[in-house]
Design an enzyme around this catalytic site. Structure first.
Site, PDB file in Angstrom:
ATOM      1  N   TYR A 285       0.785  -1.258  -0.112  1.00  0.00           N
ATOM      2  CA  TYR A 285       0.010   0.062  -0.124  1.00  0.00           C
ATOM      3  C   TYR A 285       0.878   1.316   0.073  1.00  0.00           C
ATOM      4  CZ  TYR A 285      -4.187   2.727   0.950  1.00  0.00           C
ATOM      5  OH  TYR A 285      -5.415   3.578   0.892  1.00  0.00           O
ATOM      6  N   TYR A 335      -5.336   5.413  -7.348  1.00  0.00           N
ATOM      7  CA  TYR A 335      -5.615   5.295  -5.887  1.00  0.00           C
ATOM      8  C   TYR A 335      -7.012   5.034  -5.584  1.00  0.00           C
ATOM      9  CZ  TYR A 335      -5.575   6.060  -0.954  1.00  0.00           C
ATOM     10  OH  TYR A 335      -5.204   6.062   0.466  1.00  0.00           O
TER      11      TYR A 335
END
Lengths: 380, 145
Positions: A285, A335
């Site tokens: 991440y 994103y």
């Protein structure tokens, strides 16, 4: 035992862009139907849903729209981007324990064209915001920047190390026609001269702002053998909420530089047949570049304080020690709160990534670090 | 200028009642054999689970643990001051207690009143208070020498 009892058999996504005309609900339905089609499973067979907070399309609306049957399991995991991998974990547990047979996890978000969540001060100000927001720590970039500067101070990490992360993700996006940063190369000069967001973090240390949706489909390992695609097994899953943790501003425990990744990692590896040295490709991440060195340490790819040095010498590039975020990640593909990392992990283990790691058989996927998090180990 | 003021809760309210008196106090366990400090405030002690607490006066001295310099996009009233500093101060009395704040040139000076070049991790700071919309907010002054 959860180990390899279930598999991801379908993945789907919409286009990614700064602005898409359709609603989040419509995008969610498109991604979910694409994932079911990929799996060769009829929408009427879906009986489980999992999502994570800050998702504004709920399972009632989605189930009704796609024509799901009776739903017998649904869950919503807390803490935004920390919940992405937990959705797969919850569905795997539900399917393995017989509560459901076909699970769908999804993320739909219009973050590129929508408002920035931190601008909603009414939501942000109550506890725990009373201890940070009035002092101008307004955005996640400010909160992570605080950890980044301390990390750089303690371990000699530099902006070049953060650039290594941004560059690896951008290079992969340059290979991925679906990525927002396809055909948009990044140079060291561009990085070093870009505008600040929250010093020591510059523009390219921050993830993109994206409209888009993704979904994946989970069934039992037995059922997976009859699906269209090569199964990608859910080998190990873990969530992590460390002792004395506090929101995203993890400043008040004994050691703010060992975040939720450390907690998730301990359980993740304990359940696995292999360790960090056996991971062929990682999807970590990357809302901000400093999360990568911190996560590399947390998930055991290197020792404490060695995460920045780990990025040197092309380690995160294709052919390197640990190819990273091979679709481009949150920094350069899209994103969408980390869900693209899950689907990219599946693509790698199917052997169809646009930046394929030869013979990749194991993949670590992680969720947001700094917040209570989650992670999965996938294997082919 | 309208900076955000704390929207407090039952656990945090005493902190702000003490700042209004010019005191920096941190919640501590009041059980006789414990006495552990804790922050942010909460109903019971994570060490001994006692619900008895007290608010212990701090010296107001600390060191910068880390800091950032936010630039826009920001909320408008903060964008006007950007780049300003936001710091995390570890308290001299309790190094594991870290408070977010701002280093300023004088208690009532703006958030951008200190040259960022003067900031460094480990720098000694001392608390001061300023009033924003009726709330006494801690600020931090660099110690001389």
């Amino acid at each position: 035992m959860l180990k390899d009892a279930t598999a991801i058999v379908g993945i789907g996504q919409t286009p990614f862009a700064k602005q898409l005309p359709e609603s989040e609900k419509t995008l969610a339905c498109r991604a979910i139907l694409a994932a079911l089609d990929d799996a060769g499973i009829a929408p009427s067979e879906v009986d489980a849903f999992a999502s994570y907070t800050m998702e504004e399309t709920d399972e009632v609306e989605v189930a009704k729209a796609i024509g799901a049957g009776d739903v017998t399991f649904f869950s919503k995991v807390g803490y935004g981007g920390g919940g992405s991998c937990a959705t797969v974990g919850h569905l795997a547990a539900a399917v393995a324990s017989g509560q459901a047979t076909v699970g769908v996890a999804w993320r739909s978000r219009k973050r590129g064209s929508g408002p920035r969540p931190w601008k909603n001060t009414a939501v942000q100000l109550p506890t725990p915001g009373q201890w940070t927001r009035p002092f101008g720590l307004l955005r996640p970039a400010d909160e992570i920047g605080m950890l980044a500067r301390r990390y750089m101070h303690e371990y000699g990490a530099t902006r070049d190390h953060l650039f290594n992360v941004a560059l690896a993700c951008r290079n992969r996006a340059n290979q991925n026609p679906a990525a927002m940063m396809y055909e948009r190369p990044l140079t060291r000069e561009m990085y070093m001269t870009s505008r600040w967001i929250s010093e020591p973090l510059c523009l390219f240390d921050n993830c993109l702002e994206t409209d888009g949706a993704l979904a994946c489909v989970i069934v039992s390992a037995e059922r997976a053998r009859d699906c269209r695609q090569k199964p990608v097994y859910v080998h190990s899953v873990a969530q992590g909420l460390p002792a004395q943790h506090h929101g995203m501003v993890n400043y008040w425990n004994d050691d703010p530089l060992s975040g939720p990744a450390w907690t998730a990692a301990r359980h993740l590896w304990k359940q696995a047949d292999f360790g960090p040295e056996d991971i062929d490709v990682a999807q970590i991440y990357d809302a901000f570049t400093p999360l990568i060195p911190l996560s590399l340490e947390g998930y055991g790819f290197c020792g404490r304080g060695e995460g920045a040095a780990f990025t040197e010498g092309g380690a995160l590039e294709i052919g390197g020690r640990l190819p990273l975020n091979t679709g481009g990640g949150g920094l350069s593909e899209a994103y969408v709160h980390g869900f693209n990392l899950i689907n990219e992990g599946v693509k790698q283990l199917r052997g169809v990534s646009t930046a394929q790691v030869p013979d990749a058989a194991t993949c670590l996927v992680t969720a947001g670090e700094g917040v209570p998090t989650s992670a999965i180990l996938l294997r082919s | 200028m309208a900076l955000l003021t704390p929207v407090t809760d039952e656990d945090g309210a005493p902190f702000w009642e003490y700042t209004a008196r010019g005191e920096l106090r941190i919640q501590a366990c009041a059980a006789p054999d414990c006495g552990e400090l804790r922050f942010p405030p909460r109903p019971c002690c994570p060490h001994c689970q006692s619900f008895d607490s007290e608010w212990r006066l701090m010296s107001g001295r600390g060191r910068i643990w880390s800091y950032v310099l936010p630039h826009p996009p920001l909320l408008p009233d903060y964008a006007e001051l950007a780049p300003y500093n936001a710091v995390l101060v570890e308290l001299a009395d309790a190094p594991r207690i870290r408070l977010a704040g701002n280093v300023v040139a004088a208690p009532d000076a703006p958030l951008n009143s200190v040259d960022p070049a003067r900031l460094r991790i480990g720098a000694a700071v001392k608390v001061a208070f300023t009033e924003i919309d009726g709330v006494a907010v801690p600020r931090w002054l660099l110690e001389r020498g």
